[in-house]
Design a protein around this motif. Structure first.
Motif, PDB file in Angstrom:
ATOM      1  N   GLU A  24       0.818  -1.225   0.000  1.00  0.00           N
ATOM      2  CA  GLU A  24       0.000   0.000   0.000  1.00  0.00           C
ATOM      3  C   GLU A  24       0.847   1.269   0.000  1.00  0.00           C
ATOM      4  O   GLU A  24       0.299   2.377  -0.010  1.00  0.00           O
ATOM      5  CB  GLU A  24      -0.932   0.025   1.228  1.00  0.00           C
ATOM      6  N   GLY A  25       2.166   1.129   0.045  1.00  0.00           N
ATOM      7  CA  GLY A  25       3.028   2.302   0.098  1.00  0.00           C
ATOM      8  C   GLY A  25       3.407   2.697   1.515  1.00  0.00           C
ATOM      9  O   GLY A  25       3.734   3.853   1.776  1.00  0.00           O
ATOM     10  N   LYS A  26       3.387   1.728   2.433  1.00  0.00           N
ATOM     11  CA  LYS A  26       3.698   2.029   3.839  1.00  0.00           C
ATOM     12  C   LYS A  26       5.114   2.545   4.005  1.00  0.00           C
ATOM     13  O   LYS A  26       5.383   3.410   4.841  1.00  0.00           O
ATOM     14  CB  LYS A  26       3.494   0.770   4.695  1.00  0.00           C
ATOM     15  N   GLY A  27       6.050   1.987   3.226  1.00  0.00           N
ATOM     16  CA  GLY A  27       7.446   2.367   3.389  1.00  0.00           C
ATOM     17  C   GLY A  27       7.690   3.839   3.165  1.00  0.00           C
ATOM     18  O   GLY A  27       8.396   4.493   3.939  1.00  0.00           O
ATOM     19  N   GLN A  28       7.116   4.384   2.098  1.00  0.00           N
ATOM     20  CA  GLN A  28       7.310   5.796   1.803  1.00  0.00           C
ATOM     21  C   GLN A  28       6.683   6.688   2.869  1.00  0.00           C
ATOM     22  O   GLN A  28       7.246   7.718   3.252  1.00  0.00           O
ATOM     23  CB  GLN A  28       6.716   6.137   0.427  1.00  0.00           C
ATOM     24  N   ILE A  29       5.523   6.291   3.368  1.00  0.00           N
ATOM     25  CA  ILE A  29       4.867   7.064   4.427  1.00  0.00           C
ATOM     26  C   ILE A  29       5.687   6.993   5.716  1.00  0.00           C
ATOM     27  O   ILE A  29       5.884   8.004   6.412  1.00  0.00           O
ATOM     28  CB  ILE A  29       3.441   6.541   4.672  1.00  0.00           C
ATOM     29  N   ALA A  30       6.185   5.798   6.048  1.00  0.00           N
ATOM     30  CA  ALA A  30       7.013   5.651   7.250  1.00  0.00           C
ATOM     31  C   ALA A  30       8.266   6.501   7.153  1.00  0.00           C
ATOM     32  O   ALA A  30       8.691   7.127   8.130  1.00  0.00           O
ATOM     33  CB  ALA A  30       7.382   4.184   7.454  1.00  0.00           C
ATOM     34  N   SER A  31       8.874   6.551   5.984  1.00  0.00           N
ATOM     35  CA  SER A  31      10.066   7.376   5.778  1.00  0.00           C
ATOM     36  C   SER A  31       9.741   8.854   5.926  1.00  0.00           C
ATOM     37  O   SER A  31      10.509   9.628   6.512  1.00  0.00           O
ATOM     38  CB  SER A  31      10.648   7.091   4.391  1.00  0.00           C
ATOM     39  N   PHE A  32       8.591   9.265   5.412  1.00  0.00           N
ATOM     40  CA  PHE A  32       8.149  10.665   5.505  1.00  0.00           C
ATOM     41  C   PHE A  32       7.935  11.080   6.961  1.00  0.00           C
ATOM     42  O   PHE A  32       8.311  12.189   7.368  1.00  0.00           O
ATOM     43  CB  PHE A  32       6.862  10.826   4.699  1.00  0.00           C
ATOM     44  N   LEU A  33       7.368  10.198   7.761  1.00  0.00           N
ATOM     45  CA  LEU A  33       7.056  10.524   9.159  1.00  0.00           C
ATOM     46  C   LEU A  33       8.243  10.356  10.097  1.00  0.00           C
ATOM     47  O   LEU A  33       8.276  10.953  11.178  1.00  0.00           O
ATOM     48  CB  LEU A  33       5.909   9.633   9.647  1.00  0.00           C
ATOM     49  N   ALA A  34       9.208   9.532   9.722  1.00  0.00           N
ATOM     50  CA  ALA A  34      10.278   9.095  10.628  1.00  0.00           C
ATOM     51  C   ALA A  34      11.010  10.213  11.364  1.00  0.00           C
ATOM     52  O   ALA A  34      11.325  10.055  12.558  1.00  0.00           O
ATOM     53  CB  ALA A  34      11.281   8.233   9.861  1.00  0.00           C
ATOM     54  N   PRO A  35      11.338  11.354  10.739  1.00  0.00           N
ATOM     55  CA  PRO A  35      12.072  12.390  11.475  1.00  0.00           C
ATOM     56  C   PRO A  35      11.360  12.933  12.704  1.00  0.00           C
ATOM     57  O   PRO A  35      11.982  13.605  13.537  1.00  0.00           O
ATOM     58  CB  PRO A  35      12.256  13.490  10.418  1.00  0.00           C
TER      59      PRO A  35
END
Length: 544
Positions: free
Chosen positions: A205-216
């Protein structure tokens, strides 16, 4: 000292476990320890002596200063530090006037713990230490040491202590935990500091990109699951696929990275990602209970599950089955703690989380696959080998539900499932309203060759199947996960023009209608949208 710093004063007779407690707090909580013996030697100009001589010198100083010499020495010691410690341990005080002077000098930051044990137990411990004291063969007997006036009166300090513990009844770890709780080292209440990111469909579902966006925004990033799930992150248009580490590992270089006790490890993939992300011990923490996949697990799945249910055949299911069998497993189960190569990274996940809770740090838990693939709630047997819901992810990480602040459910505009190895579409599981990529290209205006190139699985590189948005699956996923927020990805698949949108208002009317329907069905706002590949295509509508 800073206003948040704590000072722990320890008292008790010899052999009560004072030094053991101090060392445990240093090792587990990063405390700074100062011994009154060292302070006394500094006062005496470094002139040492045997135990009796130091006892007499200390008693003389107590009479001269009314016990203030300890508080004065502690303040001088702190003045020589580069910065105030989170916790300072004074090991140990021997008379009430020393404690009173410390409380007067440092105020309410001072907490006093008194340790004790029955006389027979103290004698046994003393004699055991005496037998190992090679450097001091003439050390006084227990009776001689206890004959000292100050030593005889030290039990009286229990009356003024904030906590009194019998170390015969409480083992060292229990003493440390009770002391840490007294000091508030675990926090004073249960703050909701954890956000969970999970899939609402069949994965990808694109979780990786969202997790990367939120990570900071987080102090700790936790990944659950195993290498059968690949999370692709676009870094300046160049993708990197995470199979083991959290997808925000590169985007948040200051965050601590955790693989919890429920993680399943492919050593090859893990070592490659550690090298690619340049992780060092002290940033990456692997729980000792994490499961290691063996080559026989991969072989087993390649020979059966790959063709039967379109498994990724990474050995995760077979390894998990062996873990469930425990001592009956063949080959025997190996955990992370059994591998010498992983020892520099080993740390109990609960300790990393406890430290983060105590400091008020935020934690992001990144789930893998999606609700439709849950072992318990999906279309069995076309499921993965674990529970993919938010509850399952929390259990794997060792996080209590009461710690959760936000649950983010990630959904695609057009759900996908993995294709069969032979190109068929029957055995990877059912889909409602299956479509072709040609139809998606016609509806969206996106190039077909781009869709076919991008829509290959991150782990097995198979072409994906695609279908209409499944409202029944969304409602089921919402029921299982109770999301506080929904993330809608692949909004550009509705219309290519959405890819250029920089504001919500710029999305097409069709996108607005879909979002409204999702918010009603999920009973949660669509707070994040992705309209293309990479973080610059993420529209952030959050109010938190």
């Amino acid at each position: 000292m800073s206003a948040g710093a704590r000072v722990l004063v320890i008292s008790g007779p010899m052999g009560a476990g004072k030094t053991t407690l101090a060392q445990g707090l240093v090792e587990r909580h990063g405390a700074l320890r100062v011994s009154t013996r060292e302070l006394l030697l500094a006062r005496l100009g470094g002139r040492g002596g045997d135990r009796r001589s130091l006892q007499e010198a200390g008693a003389a100083l107590d009479r001269e200063t009314d016990g203030r010499w300890v508080a004065d020495s502690v303040k001088e010691f702190l003045g020589r530090q580069d910065g105030p410690p989170r916790l300072l341990i004074v090991d140990s005080v021997r008379v009430a006037s020393q404690v009173e002077a410390l409380r007067k000098a440092l105020g309410s930051r001072v907490m006093h713990v008194h340790l004790s044990a029955p006389e027979q137990e103290l004698e046994a411990r003393y004699n055991q230490r005496r037998s190992h004291a090679v450097s001091d063969p003439e050390r006084a007997s227990f009776d001689e040491a206890r004959a000292d006036t100050t030593e005889r009166g030290v039990e009286g300090l229990a009356n003024a202590a904030d906590l009194v513990l019998n170390t015969q009844r409480h083992p060292p770890e229990a003493v440390r935990i009770q002391t840490a709780c007294l000091l508030g080292l675990y926090g004073r209440d249960v703050e909701r500091l954890v956000d969970v990111l999970v899939g609402g469909q069949y994965g990808s579902e694109g979780k990786g990109q969202i997790a990367s966006f939120l990570a900071p925004e987080y102090s700790v990033l936790v990944r659950v699951g195993g290498p059968n799930a690949g999370h692709r992150v676009y870094e300046e248009e160049v993708p990197y696929t995470f199979h083991q580490l959290p997808s925000g590992t590169r985007a948040a270089p200051r965050a601590r990275v955790v693989l919890g006790p429920g993680a399943t490890l492919s050593l090859t993939a893990l070592h490659q990602e550690i090298a690619d992300c340049r992780l060092e011990p002290g940033r990456l923490f692997i729980d000792s209970q994490a499961l290691v996949i063996e080559s026989s697990d991969v072989t087993f799945e390649e020979g059966s599950l790959r063709n039967q249910i379109a498994s990724t055949a990474r050995g995760v299911g077979a390894a998990t089955a062996r873990k469930v069998l425990r001592t009956a497993a063949h080959p025997p189960v190996r955990l992370a703690k059994d591998l010498e190569e992983l020892k520099p990274f080993l740390a109990p996940t609960r300790e990393v989380l406890e430290d983060t809770y105590a400091r008020g740090g935020r934690i992001l838990v990144e789930g893998t696959q999606g609700a439709g693939l849950s072992l318990h709630h999906g279309d069995y047997p076309y499921v993965t080998s674990r529970d993919t819901t938010a509850s399952g992810c929390l259990a794997e990480a060792g996080i209590a539900p009461g710690r959760v602040r936000k649950t983010l459910l990630v959904c695609r505009t057009y759900p996908i499932r993995v294709q069969n190895p032979d190109g068929g579409n029957g055995t990877s599981g059912p889909m409602v309203g299956e479509l072709s990529w040609e139809e998606i290209a016609r509806r969206s205006g996106l190039p077909l060759d781009e869709l076919l190139k991008q829509e290959r699985t991150s782990t097995t590189n198979r072409q994906r199947r695609v279908s209409e948005f499944d409202w029944v699956l969304l409602r089921k996923a919402a029921l299982l996960n109770a999301p506080t927020d929904v993330v809608l990805s692949f909004v550009d698949y509705l219309a290519a023009s959405n890819r250029s949108a920089r504001r919500f208002a710029q999305l097409t009317p069709e996108a607005h209608r879909l979002i409204e329907g999702i918010e009603r069905a999920a009973q949660a706002p669509v707070s994040l949208l992705s309209t293309g590949w990479g973080s610059r295509y993420i529209l952030d509508r959050r109010v938190w």
